[in-house]
Design a protein around this motif. Sequence first.
Motif, PDB file in Angstrom:
ATOM      1  N   LYS A  24     -36.328  55.855 -13.304  1.00 26.94           N
ATOM      2  CA  LYS A  24     -36.593  56.797 -12.214  1.00 26.94           C
ATOM      3  C   LYS A  24     -36.047  56.268 -10.894  1.00 26.94           C
ATOM      4  O   LYS A  24     -35.443  57.019 -10.109  1.00 26.94           O
ATOM      5  N   ALA A  25     -36.267  54.982 -10.636  1.00 29.95           N
ATOM      6  CA  ALA A  25     -35.777  54.380  -9.396  1.00 29.95           C
ATOM      7  C   ALA A  25     -34.255  54.451  -9.335  1.00 29.95           C
ATOM      8  O   ALA A  25     -33.673  54.741  -8.271  1.00 29.95           O
ATOM      9  N   SER A  26     -33.590  54.187 -10.454  1.00 31.33           N
ATOM     10  CA  SER A  26     -32.130  54.263 -10.496  1.00 31.33           C
ATOM     11  C   SER A  26     -31.657  55.686 -10.250  1.00 31.33           C
ATOM     12  O   SER A  26     -30.724  55.922  -9.466  1.00 31.33           O
ATOM     13  N   TYR A  27     -32.306  56.643 -10.894  1.00 36.46           N
ATOM     14  CA  TYR A  27     -31.917  58.053 -10.749  1.00 36.46           C
ATOM     15  C   TYR A  27     -32.097  58.507  -9.297  1.00 36.46           C
ATOM     16  O   TYR A  27     -31.215  59.147  -8.716  1.00 36.46           O
ATOM     17  N   GLY A  28     -33.241  58.157  -8.704  1.00 39.04           N
ATOM     18  CA  GLY A  28     -33.481  58.528  -7.316  1.00 39.04           C
ATOM     19  C   GLY A  28     -32.518  57.844  -6.359  1.00 39.04           C
ATOM     20  O   GLY A  28     -32.063  58.453  -5.384  1.00 39.04           O
ATOM     21  N   GLY A  29     -32.198  56.583  -6.634  1.00 40.87           N
ATOM     22  CA  GLY A  29     -31.268  55.854  -5.784  1.00 40.87           C
ATOM     23  C   GLY A  29     -29.876  56.468  -5.792  1.00 40.87           C
ATOM     24  O   GLY A  29     -29.242  56.614  -4.740  1.00 40.87           O
ATOM     25  N   TRP A  30     -29.404  56.851  -6.952  1.00 39.86           N
ATOM     26  CA  TRP A  30     -28.088  57.470  -7.045  1.00 39.86           C
ATOM     27  C   TRP A  30     -28.078  58.855  -6.409  1.00 39.86           C
ATOM     28  O   TRP A  30     -27.049  59.284  -5.852  1.00 39.86           O
ATOM     29  N   ARG A  32     -29.883  59.712  -3.801  1.00 40.77           N
ATOM     30  CA  ARG A  32     -29.801  59.452  -2.358  1.00 40.77           C
ATOM     31  C   ARG A  32     -28.390  59.013  -1.965  1.00 40.77           C
ATOM     32  O   ARG A  32     -27.907  59.337  -0.877  1.00 40.77           O
ATOM     33  N   ALA A  33     -27.736  58.267  -2.863  1.00 40.73           N
ATOM     34  CA  ALA A  33     -26.360  57.855  -2.592  1.00 40.73           C
ATOM     35  C   ALA A  33     -25.443  59.068  -2.518  1.00 40.73           C
ATOM     36  O   ALA A  33     -24.546  59.136  -1.659  1.00 40.73           O
ATOM     37  N   ILE A  73     -18.225  62.325  -9.184  1.00 47.98           N
ATOM     38  CA  ILE A  73     -18.249  61.172 -10.097  1.00 47.98           C
ATOM     39  C   ILE A  73     -19.677  60.654 -10.251  1.00 47.98           C
ATOM     40  O   ILE A  73     -20.158  60.409 -11.360  1.00 47.98           O
ATOM     41  N   VAL A  74     -20.362  60.501  -9.113  1.00 48.84           N
ATOM     42  CA  VAL A  74     -21.766  60.075  -9.157  1.00 48.84           C
ATOM     43  C   VAL A  74     -22.602  61.114  -9.907  1.00 48.84           C
ATOM     44  O   VAL A  74     -23.460  60.767 -10.732  1.00 48.84           O
ATOM     45  N   GLY A  75     -22.335  62.394  -9.619  1.00 41.84           N
ATOM     46  CA  GLY A  75     -23.094  63.444 -10.288  1.00 41.84           C
ATOM     47  C   GLY A  75     -22.916  63.434 -11.792  1.00 41.84           C
ATOM     48  O   GLY A  75     -23.870  63.626 -12.545  1.00 41.84           O
ATOM     49  N   PHE A 221     -29.702  68.248   2.875  1.00 42.59           N
ATOM     50  CA  PHE A 221     -31.074  67.740   2.811  1.00 42.59           C
ATOM     51  C   PHE A 221     -31.981  68.737   2.097  1.00 42.59           C
ATOM     52  O   PHE A 221     -32.872  68.343   1.323  1.00 42.59           O
ATOM     53  N   ALA A 222     -31.788  70.023   2.352  1.00 42.05           N
ATOM     54  CA  ALA A 222     -32.586  71.041   1.670  1.00 42.05           C
ATOM     55  C   ALA A 222     -32.356  70.987   0.164  1.00 42.05           C
ATOM     56  O   ALA A 222     -33.301  71.071  -0.629  1.00 42.05           O
ATOM     57  N   ALA A 223     -31.094  70.830  -0.238  1.00 49.21           N
ATOM     58  CA  ALA A 223     -30.773  70.733  -1.661  1.00 49.21           C
ATOM     59  C   ALA A 223     -31.365  69.468  -2.268  1.00 49.21           C
ATOM     60  O   ALA A 223     -31.822  69.466  -3.420  1.00 49.21           O
ATOM     61  N   HIS A 224     -31.352  68.379  -1.494  1.00 49.93           N
ATOM     62  CA  HIS A 224     -31.914  67.111  -1.966  1.00 49.93           C
ATOM     63  C   HIS A 224     -33.403  67.263  -2.270  1.00 49.93           C
ATOM     64  O   HIS A 224     -33.890  66.794  -3.306  1.00 49.93           O
ATOM     65  N   ILE A 225     -34.129  67.924  -1.372  1.00 54.06           N
ATOM     66  CA  ILE A 225     -35.563  68.136  -1.578  1.00 54.06           C
ATOM     67  C   ILE A 225     -35.804  69.039  -2.775  1.00 54.06           C
ATOM     68  O   ILE A 225     -36.674  68.776  -3.618  1.00 54.06           O
TER      69      ILE A 225
END
Length: 285
Positions: A24-30, A32-33, A73-75, A221-225
Amino acid sequence: MTRPELIATWELQRRWSIAANQLKASYGGWHRAALGLVVAAAVAETFAGQFAEGYDGPGMAGVGAFCVGLVPIVGRWKLGTGALRTWVAARSVSEALKTEIYQCLIGCGDYAGGDAEATLVRKREEVLRGTEPSLIEGVPPDDKALHDIHDITGYLASRVDDQIAYYESAKAREQRVVDRGRTIQTGLAGIGFVLGAWAALGNTGTFAPWVPMLTTIAASFAAHIAFGRHEHMVITYQATANRLRALRGDWGAGRLQDECTLVLSCEAAISTQNEGWMARFMSEN
């Protein structure tokens, strides 16, 4: 506690829980990246267009293009369905094992009568069937001890009260994310409005090109939330905490008198919450 299979299952559950937390931490970190790359791209491209003559416009444009190119690529490699499915699967195993452990401790459901530990071994094998053992390779259990529960009082204190406290804490954490995101969006929208109004008055020079950039960042930011389902999690955490409190209250008031009915109802409430958020994450990706 001298029940070896119960202890072994608890240690296994802790390893799956730790693995799920790491995923979960890895997924959330990427994620945010990816958000950071979108913001950096918007700023770089706007800067390149606005100050192309006085500064290294082509260089900034290149930075913007590089950031934009990294986003898919990240996605694809870090935020795709496979990564999400792995995290959700690890959490599902962790929570399923925990449910079996507590039912075994209190002797309810499939554990009522007979050899409880033999039943636990069978149920544990069912939970682990089809999983990826490599996910917990090299992951040691932590030092969180399993409470030696012998009655319903111990179950309520160790399982139900702990879950209520967790849901309340998690709800507050998710709410902070939502509030912080809304504050950023509101601030960016306000700045964009002021700059847009300034440009509308004929001042189309320095600040006008930054209006679409601010709009892009606010939308990101809206999409991120929305992607993190934070608002949904706030609702489900609160609803499950309320349900557990209601069951606890029914037991204390004598409206619910059968111990196993209470245990199974509490475990069903917890399982429903877990299955609900997992299904929502998977269905929207």
